[in-house]
Enzyme design. Structure first.
Site, PDB file in Angstrom:
ATOM      1  N   ASP A   1       0.617   0.760   3.874  1.00 35.97           N
ATOM      2  CA  ASP A   1       2.025   1.132   4.057  1.00 35.97           C
ATOM      3  C   ASP A   1       2.236   1.794   5.422  1.00 35.97           C
ATOM      4  OD1 ASP A   1       3.867   0.487   2.038  1.00 35.97           O
ATOM      5  OD2 ASP A   1       3.084   2.039   0.701  1.00 35.97           O
TER       6      ASP A   1
ATOM      7  N   GLN B   1       3.775   3.129  -4.955  1.00 33.97           N
ATOM      8  CA  GLN B   1       5.207   2.861  -4.803  1.00 33.97           C
ATOM      9  C   GLN B   1       6.006   4.163  -4.848  1.00 33.97           C
ATOM     10  OE1 GLN B   1       6.325  -0.152  -3.994  1.00 33.97           O
ATOM     11  NE2 GLN B   1       8.464   0.465  -3.919  1.00 33.97           N
TER      12      GLN B   1
ATOM     13  N   LYS C   1       5.331  -7.742  -4.903  1.00 38.09           N
ATOM     14  CA  LYS C   1       4.134  -7.564  -4.073  1.00 38.09           C
ATOM     15  C   LYS C   1       2.933  -8.252  -4.727  1.00 38.09           C
ATOM     16  CE  LYS C   1       5.929  -3.334  -2.003  1.00 38.09           C
ATOM     17  NZ  LYS C   1       5.979  -1.871  -1.937  1.00 38.09           N
TER      18      LYS C   1
HETATM   19  N1  GUN Z   1       9.597   2.490  -1.627  1.00 38.33           N
HETATM   20  C1  GUN Z   1      10.522   1.902  -0.845  1.00 38.33           C
HETATM   21  N2  GUN Z   1       9.927   1.237   0.173  1.00 38.33           N
HETATM   22  C2  GUN Z   1       8.609   1.423   0.028  1.00 38.33           C
HETATM   23  C3  GUN Z   1       7.481   0.975   0.759  1.00 38.33           C
HETATM   24  O1  GUN Z   1       7.568   0.288   1.792  1.00 38.33           O
HETATM   25  N3  GUN Z   1       6.272   1.362   0.276  1.00 38.33           N
HETATM   26  C4  GUN Z   1       6.129   2.137  -0.828  1.00 38.33           C
HETATM   27  N4  GUN Z   1       4.900   2.492  -1.194  1.00 38.33           N
HETATM   28  N5  GUN Z   1       7.159   2.571  -1.530  1.00 38.33           N
HETATM   29  C5  GUN Z   1       8.395   2.206  -1.102  1.00 38.33           C
END
Ligand code: GUN
Length: 293
Positions: free
Chosen positions: A119, A96, A52
């Site tokens: 998100d 995350q 990211k």
């Molecule tokens: N863990 C797995 N997929 C995601 C996501 O799309 N966002 C976040 N914050 N954590 C994750």
């Protein structure tokens, strides 16, 4: 059968975003800025977050990575989120997941300000999605809708079967595919661990979206001739055919299912890169105040 190339589409989207960032800045706008919080040392989470950050650099965004040991208290984490909520330079914030057991994920999600919730997990964004109001859409479902659009896949009146009912993929995907818009207007069936006749239900599907994290669950006998198959699964399994000794595998038994499909996504190189591109799109929209002023 046409292979849906997530790498190609995500590269196109990244170029579009980079161009928009340039224009944004040329018109006196600020540089979009994403903050990511990573707690602990989970290998997969480390990879996701570092990707990211790399993606942000690639399109000209600023990024801030905040790392904590998994011993951090819930209060310390929530305080940091509030600090970032109040930081005028940061447009989007992700924490995350998963988090260590002593921290409530729901509290964390609800503490992120919904205007920075790129998100799309906050109840305000989820609720607005239910109502078909503008909102941040979770990255994986958002990425899948972009693939469907860019391959001009017909959805109206079609039977769409979604395997999995998670908050991150299955549930928002259900809302998107059934809403009165393109892509959407589908008759959606959501299958999950308690569904009795998944095989028969899948056989009636024009579109299958497999997101239950079960390696190669979808086999050829479950797929109607000409169906569209979107594979969200991504599980690392041992392999004696790769140098690393591991390979990424989806929820679909690709080799036998692909010949039956009109369109299919591979793993890797299908949905995965689109999830990354979609987060960038959400961050750009947050910076441009396109959803909330
Ligand atoms: N863990 C797995 N997929 C995601 C996501 O799309 N966002 C976040 N914050 N954590 C994750």
């Amino acid at each position: 059968m046409q292979l849906i190339d997530g790498n190609k589409i995500s590269a196109e989207i990244k170029l579009e975003i980079a161009k928009e960032v340039e224009e944004f800045k040329a018109n006196g706008g600020k540089t979009p800025h994403l903050a990511a919080i990573l707690v602990g040392n989970d290998g997969a989470s480390e990879t996701y977050v570092s990707n990211k950050v790399k993606d942000c650099e690639q399109v000209g965004f600023l990024s801030t990575l905040v790392r904590y040991e998994d011993t951090i208290t819930e209060k310390e984490l929530l305080d940091k989120i509030v600090e970032i909520n109040n930081d005028g330079d940061i447009d989007g914030l992700i924490v995350q997941l998963p988090l260590p057991k002593h921290i409530s994920e729901q509290k964390v999600i609800e503490t992120i300000h919904f205007k920075k919730d790129v998100d799309g997990f906050h109840p305000v964004n989820m609720g607005r999605l239910v109502l078909s109001l503008p909102s941040f859409i979770p990255a994986t479902p958002f990425g899948i809708t972009e693939l469907i659009k860019r391959y001009h896949i017909e959805t109206e009146g079609r039977n769409c079967v979604i395997l999995g009912r998670s908050n991150i993929v299955g549930t928002p995907m259900n809302l998107l595919m059934s809403r009165k818009a393109y892509p959407g207007n589908c008759t959606v069936t959501v299958c999950h661990s308690k569904t009795k006749n998944i095989r028969e239900i899948c056989r009636n599907a024009d579109i299958i979206i497999a997101a239950m994290g079960s390696v190669e669950f979808v086999t050829a006998d479950m797929v109607k001739e000409g169906a569209v198959v979107i594979d969200v699964g991504i599980t690392r399994i041992k392999s004696d055919k790769t140098k690393s000794g591991w390979k990424l595998t989806g929820d679909v038994k690709f080799d036998e299912v692909a010949p039956r499909c009109s369109f299919i996504t591979p793993v890797p190189g299908g949905v995965g890169p689109m999830t990354r591109a979609a987060l960038l799109k959400n961050t750009l929209m947050a910076a441009g105040k396109e959803i909330y002023l």
